[in-house]
Design a protein around this motif. Structure first.
Motif, PDB file in Angstrom:
ATOM      1  N   PRO A  60      49.142 -16.761  35.752  1.00  0.00           N
ATOM      2  CA  PRO A  60      49.218 -17.835  34.758  1.00  0.00           C
ATOM      3  C   PRO A  60      50.532 -18.617  34.826  1.00  0.00           C
ATOM      4  N   ASN A  61      50.465 -19.889  34.561  1.00  0.00           N
ATOM      5  CA  ASN A  61      51.653 -20.718  34.341  1.00  0.00           C
ATOM      6  C   ASN A  61      51.265 -21.797  33.332  1.00  0.00           C
ATOM      7  N   ARG A  62      52.174 -22.714  33.036  1.00  0.00           N
ATOM      8  CA  ARG A  62      51.871 -23.677  31.988  1.00  0.00           C
ATOM      9  C   ARG A  62      50.695 -24.584  32.362  1.00  0.00           C
ATOM     10  N   LYS A  63      50.645 -24.953  33.639  1.00  0.00           N
ATOM     11  CA  LYS A  63      49.583 -25.859  34.072  1.00  0.00           C
ATOM     12  C   LYS A  63      48.191 -25.234  33.951  1.00  0.00           C
ATOM     13  N   ASN A  64      48.064 -23.981  34.403  1.00  0.00           N
ATOM     14  CA  ASN A  64      46.721 -23.383  34.450  1.00  0.00           C
ATOM     15  C   ASN A  64      46.436 -22.491  33.246  1.00  0.00           C
ATOM     16  N   ALA A  65      47.256 -22.573  32.211  1.00  0.00           N
ATOM     17  CA  ALA A  65      47.161 -21.648  31.078  1.00  0.00           C
ATOM     18  C   ALA A  65      45.744 -21.567  30.511  1.00  0.00           C
ATOM     19  N   SER A  66      45.071 -22.705  30.382  1.00  0.00           N
ATOM     20  CA  SER A  66      43.758 -22.654  29.742  1.00  0.00           C
ATOM     21  C   SER A  66      42.727 -21.937  30.604  1.00  0.00           C
ATOM     22  N   MET A  67      43.004 -21.846  31.909  1.00  0.00           N
ATOM     23  CA  MET A  67      42.109 -21.091  32.783  1.00  0.00           C
ATOM     24  C   MET A  67      42.101 -19.621  32.418  1.00  0.00           C
ATOM     25  N   PHE A  68      43.199 -19.158  31.843  1.00  0.00           N
ATOM     26  CA  PHE A  68      43.310 -17.765  31.418  1.00  0.00           C
ATOM     27  C   PHE A  68      42.990 -17.618  29.934  1.00  0.00           C
ATOM     28  N   GLY A  69      42.513 -18.686  29.323  1.00  0.00           N
ATOM     29  CA  GLY A  69      42.213 -18.657  27.895  1.00  0.00           C
ATOM     30  C   GLY A  69      40.765 -18.276  27.633  1.00  0.00           C
ATOM     31  N   LEU A  70      40.254 -18.710  26.514  1.00  0.00           N
ATOM     32  CA  LEU A  70      38.914 -18.316  26.080  1.00  0.00           C
ATOM     33  C   LEU A  70      37.839 -18.954  26.942  1.00  0.00           C
ATOM     34  N   PRO A  71      36.716 -18.252  27.141  1.00  0.00           N
ATOM     35  CA  PRO A  71      35.590 -18.855  27.855  1.00  0.00           C
ATOM     36  C   PRO A  71      35.003 -20.011  27.048  1.00  0.00           C
ATOM     37  N   GLY A  72      34.394 -20.948  27.758  1.00  0.00           N
ATOM     38  CA  GLY A  72      33.783 -22.080  27.067  1.00  0.00           C
ATOM     39  C   GLY A  72      34.776 -23.158  26.683  1.00  0.00           C
ATOM     40  N   ARG A  73      36.011 -23.044  27.153  1.00  0.00           N
ATOM     41  CA  ARG A  73      36.992 -24.105  26.944  1.00  0.00           C
ATOM     42  C   ARG A  73      37.086 -24.947  28.203  1.00  0.00           C
ATOM     43  N   ALA A  74      37.713 -26.116  28.072  1.00  0.00           N
ATOM     44  CA  ALA A  74      37.927 -26.980  29.228  1.00  0.00           C
ATOM     45  C   ALA A  74      39.237 -26.611  29.922  1.00  0.00           C
ATOM     46  N   TYR A  75      39.241 -26.689  31.237  1.00  0.00           N
ATOM     47  CA  TYR A  75      40.491 -26.661  32.012  1.00  0.00           C
ATOM     48  C   TYR A  75      40.554 -27.985  32.762  1.00  0.00           C
ATOM     49  N   VAL A  76      41.480 -28.846  32.370  1.00  0.00           N
ATOM     50  CA  VAL A  76      41.646 -30.150  33.003  1.00  0.00           C
ATOM     51  C   VAL A  76      42.991 -30.150  33.708  1.00  0.00           C
TER      52      VAL A  76
END
Length: 200
Positions: A60-76
């Motif tokens: 994880p890093n700041r850019k890809n943080a949402s990739m490690f977040g909850l399912p069903g969220r967007a990663y842009v």
DNA sequence: CTACCGATTGACT
DNA sequence: GTCAATCGGTAGA
């Protein structure tokens, strides 16, 4: 179109299954300027483990943080001065996602053409950064909840539930590593699929 | 602050 | 088919 968004449980499954099952679903963007929607015709899976092409590969890093977040969220994320849109798959700390590479326009074609300025129908949403421009998806929507009918979400489509003979599986496009993995899924014969003509 | 990179695109041969 | 422009985001000084 009164379908409700796909639930979080849809995204809490194997990333390969989610990438496959997103084909035929509808991506919807609601904005004061109007509503745009399109049928998803091409996706790519990015695995949590052993996938050196994934942005999650080095942790994880700041850019890809949402990739490690909850399912069903967007990663842009941004690349080459453009944006690309993913749906996050599986739970917190996992780091897998499905890149949506192309959709077939359904609603709001005029608005898409305004946003992409003078581009022919076939070039509106064929390609991950093109569809983001047509749908006005930017980093502002990074981490956005795709399971509620607000701003940006995904619905089951009329033609979801494709048979295996309607789906083609290939290598991913554009990646510079892990090129051997067959993790790209597309609706066979659809004109809005990106990449070489032989792959449509 | 500068240097560098890229899951792309569009223009060109 | 080839190739360079593009700039947000990050890493490093």
């Amino acid at each position: 179109m009164t379908a409700s968004p796909l639930p979080v449980t849809f995204y809490d499954r194997s990333v390969i299954d989610v990438a496959r099952d997103l084909l035929g679903c509808h991506l919807v963007h609601q904005h004061p300027a109007g509503r745009v929607s399109g049928r998803i015709v091409e996706t790519e899976a990015y695995l949590a483990d052993g996938d050196s092409a994934s942005h999650a590969f080095k942790g994880p890093n700041r850019k890809n943080a949402s990739m490690f977040g909850l399912p069903g969220r967007a990663y842009v994320y941004s690349i080459h001065a453009r944006y690309c849109f993913n749906a996050v798959v599986l739970g917190e700390g996992i780091g897998s996602a499905v890149l949506v590479r192309a959709v077939e326009p359904i609603e709001g074609i005029k608005l898409m053409q305004q946003r992409r300025s003078r581009h022919p129908l076939l070039d509106l949403t064929r390609g991950p950064a093109r569809l983001c421009e047509a749908f006005q998806i930017t980093r502002e929507l990074d981490g956005h909840d795709l399971a509620s009918a607000d701003r940006l979400w995904i619905e089951p489509g009329h033609y979801a539930g494709l048979t295996d003979s309607e789906v083609i599986v290939t290598r991913r496009i554009g990646v510079t590593s892990a090129q051997e993995k067959m993790l790209r899924f597309a609706i066979e014969g659809n004109r809005f699929v990106s990449g070489p003509r032989s792959w449509r």
